[in-house]
Design a protein around this motif. Structure first.
Motif, mmCIF file in Angstrom:
data_model
loop_
_atom_site.group_PDB
_atom_site.id
_atom_site.type_symbol
_atom_site.label_atom_id
_atom_site.label_comp_id
_atom_site.label_asym_id
_atom_site.label_seq_id
_atom_site.Cartn_x
_atom_site.Cartn_y
_atom_site.Cartn_z
ATOM 1 N N ASP A 247 -10.701 1.554 -10.108
ATOM 2 C CA ASP A 247 -9.446 0.814 -10.040
ATOM 3 C C ASP A 247 -9.578 -0.416 -9.143
ATOM 4 O O ASP A 247 -10.302 -0.407 -8.142
ATOM 5 C CB ASP A 247 -8.333 1.699 -9.489
ATOM 6 N N VAL A 248 -8.845 -1.458 -9.519
ATOM 7 C CA VAL A 248 -8.828 -2.712 -8.771
ATOM 8 C C VAL A 248 -7.467 -2.875 -8.106
ATOM 9 O O VAL A 248 -6.432 -2.830 -8.777
ATOM 10 C CB VAL A 248 -9.113 -3.914 -9.694
ATOM 11 N N LEU A 249 -7.476 -3.048 -6.801
ATOM 12 C CA LEU A 249 -6.238 -3.171 -6.039
ATOM 13 C C LEU A 249 -5.707 -4.601 -6.085
ATOM 14 O O LEU A 249 -6.465 -5.559 -5.957
ATOM 15 C CB LEU A 249 -6.484 -2.769 -4.580
ATOM 16 N N GLU A 252 -1.274 -7.756 -2.793
ATOM 17 C CA GLU A 252 0.018 -8.418 -2.628
ATOM 18 C C GLU A 252 1.166 -7.603 -3.215
ATOM 19 O O GLU A 252 2.307 -7.688 -2.764
ATOM 20 C CB GLU A 252 -0.015 -9.810 -3.264
ATOM 21 N N LEU A 253 0.849 -6.784 -4.237
ATOM 22 C CA LEU A 253 1.866 -5.958 -4.881
ATOM 23 C C LEU A 253 1.726 -4.484 -4.522
ATOM 24 O O LEU A 253 2.580 -3.674 -4.894
ATOM 25 C CB LEU A 253 1.784 -6.114 -6.405
ATOM 26 N N ASN A 254 0.638 -4.147 -3.838
ATOM 27 C CA ASN A 254 0.335 -2.758 -3.496
ATOM 28 C C ASN A 254 0.313 -1.867 -4.739
ATOM 29 O O ASN A 254 0.831 -0.750 -4.754
ATOM 30 C CB ASN A 254 1.339 -2.199 -2.482
ATOM 31 N N ILE A 255 -0.319 -2.383 -5.789
ATOM 32 C CA ILE A 255 -0.525 -1.625 -7.025
ATOM 33 C C ILE A 255 -1.970 -1.818 -7.473
ATOM 34 O O ILE A 255 -2.683 -2.681 -6.960
ATOM 35 C CB ILE A 255 0.432 -2.071 -8.154
ATOM 36 N N PHE A 256 -2.374 -1.005 -8.451
ATOM 37 C CA PHE A 256 -3.679 -1.170 -9.065
ATOM 38 C C PHE A 256 -3.494 -1.829 -10.430
ATOM 39 O O PHE A 256 -2.498 -1.584 -11.123
ATOM 40 C CB PHE A 256 -4.372 0.186 -9.219
ATOM 41 N N GLU A 257 -4.434 -2.679 -10.780
ATOM 42 C CA GLU A 257 -4.351 -3.323 -12.089
ATOM 43 C C GLU A 257 -4.193 -2.249 -13.162
ATOM 44 O O GLU A 257 -4.892 -1.238 -13.148
ATOM 45 C CB GLU A 257 -5.603 -4.152 -12.357
ATOM 46 N N PRO A 269 -0.611 3.505 -4.643
ATOM 47 C CA PRO A 269 -1.211 4.533 -3.781
ATOM 48 C C PRO A 269 -0.342 5.781 -3.749
ATOM 49 O O PRO A 269 0.891 5.691 -3.749
ATOM 50 C CB PRO A 269 -1.255 3.840 -2.409
ATOM 51 N N ARG A 270 -0.996 6.934 -3.730
ATOM 52 C CA ARG A 270 -0.251 8.181 -3.852
ATOM 53 C C ARG A 270 -1.006 9.324 -3.191
ATOM 54 O O ARG A 270 -2.181 9.197 -2.858
ATOM 55 C CB ARG A 270 -0.019 8.514 -5.326
ATOM 56 N N VAL A 271 -0.316 10.432 -3.029
ATOM 57 C CA VAL A 271 -0.945 11.672 -2.562
ATOM 58 C C VAL A 271 -1.229 12.544 -3.780
ATOM 59 O O VAL A 271 -0.311 12.868 -4.538
ATOM 60 C CB VAL A 271 -0.030 12.424 -1.574
ATOM 61 N N TRP A 272 -2.486 12.902 -3.975
ATOM 62 C CA TRP A 272 -2.876 13.814 -5.049
ATOM 63 C C TRP A 272 -2.857 15.230 -4.493
ATOM 64 O O TRP A 272 -3.515 15.529 -3.496
ATOM 65 C CB TRP A 272 -4.277 13.485 -5.553
ATOM 66 N N THR A 273 -2.094 16.109 -5.124
ATOM 67 C CA THR A 273 -2.015 17.490 -4.668
ATOM 68 C C THR A 273 -3.196 18.292 -5.193
ATOM 69 O O THR A 273 -3.863 17.905 -6.155
ATOM 70 C CB THR A 273 -0.716 18.157 -5.146
#
Length: 291
Positions: A247-249, A252-257, A269-273
């Motif tokens: 993944d490419v970050l 500026e938007l705090n998202i991945f392409e 960005p997230r927490v994977w359970t």
């Protein structure tokens, strides 16, 4: 404040040094750059003077991780790190191709921060795995929070978490440059080298089998980072990941392409359970039994 932006190199100690040298030369397809009087072997992946260093030693271990930092005088880096309560040491001409570096120990791991490295550009080999670069390093430490806090202070940002286990950090546009795993030991978990394309995984798997380095897991798509990855052991049983499609970050938007295989749009960005990881069939993502 000092800001890191890239992995420069890893230093590996091993009792199987000659086998490691043969592996990085003939199997991985790195270019031998220099051999030191102490037996150290330096390998380049294409541009830098070296990206991997092998040294004969009684026990295998990661002895140092080199990080490229934005240009600043070593004395300024020392002052910045002392401001964090650390005890850095400035070193001049301590290794080939690096005129100056600052060494600091954080959570049991030795880091080298360097603003400059020679780039003789030997180019890429024509045989072997021939990765494009050393993309990321996964470290285990019982002081994971302390290590993550330090990384944040030198320009890293958190991109994902494995619940209660690991933190993924980047200092550029890659999903992760470091993976910090909290466990009651201090060691390297794995090194990750980027392949030129997803198609390369098939040929590499066949090649590694012929070279007696069979695939342990993969190729399959990971959860955090979504990179296609496979794992095998080198002669010292350091765990090696070969990957593509990370993944490419977009900071500026705090998202991945966006990618077709993402679970959400936008992917953030997230927490994977643990349940999610097990469902995805990627138990290897957090299996700490690898040595």
């Amino acid at each position: 404040m000092t800001r890191a932006f890239q992995i420069a190199y890893v230093d590996l100690d091993t009792p199987a040094a000659e086998q490691e040298v043969a592996y990085y030369d003939r199997v991985l397809g790195a270019t031998p750059a220099e051999r030191g009087s102490d037996g150290r072997a330096y390998f380049s992946l294409g541009l830098d003077h070296h990206n991997i260093t092998i040294k004969p030693a009684p026990q295998k271990r990661l002895t140092a991780l080199g990080l490229r930092i934005e240009q600043e005088a070593a004395d300024e880096t020392v002052r910045s790190l002392r401001g964090l309560g650390l005890s850095p040491e400035k070193k001049s001409d301590a290794r080939p191709g690096v005129p100056a570096l600052v060494e600091v120990v954080v959570a049991g791991h030795t880091l080298h921060l360097l603003p400059e490295m020679a780039m003789p550009g030997p180019g890429f080999r024509t045989s072997g795995v021939v990765p494009t670069r050393l993309g990321h390093v996964a470290l285990i430490t019982p002081e994971a929070d302390k290590f993550v806090e330090f990384c944040s202070a030198i320009g890293f940002r958190t991109t994902d978490w494995f619940e209660g286990i690991a933190t993924f950090l980047t200092c550029n546009h890659d999903h992760h440059v470091l993976n910090v795993i909290g466990a009651p030991e201090t060691r390297l978990h794995h090194l990750a080298f980027e392949l030129r394309s997803r198609a390369a995984h098939h040929d590499v798997a066949d090649f590694l089998a012929k070279e007696n380095h069979p695939i342990l897991w993969g190729p399959s798509r990971h959860t955090a980072g979504h990179n296609l990855a496979s794992y095998h052991y080198d002669p010292s049983r350091f765990l090696i990941e070969l990957y593509s499609d990370m993944d490419v970050l977009v900071p500026e938007l705090n998202i991945f392409e966006p990618r077709p295989w993402h679970e959400a749009y936008p992917q953030r960005p997230r927490v994977w359970t643990i349940e999610q990881l097990t469902t995805w069939g990627t138990r290897f993502d957090f299996d700490l039994k690898t040595a």
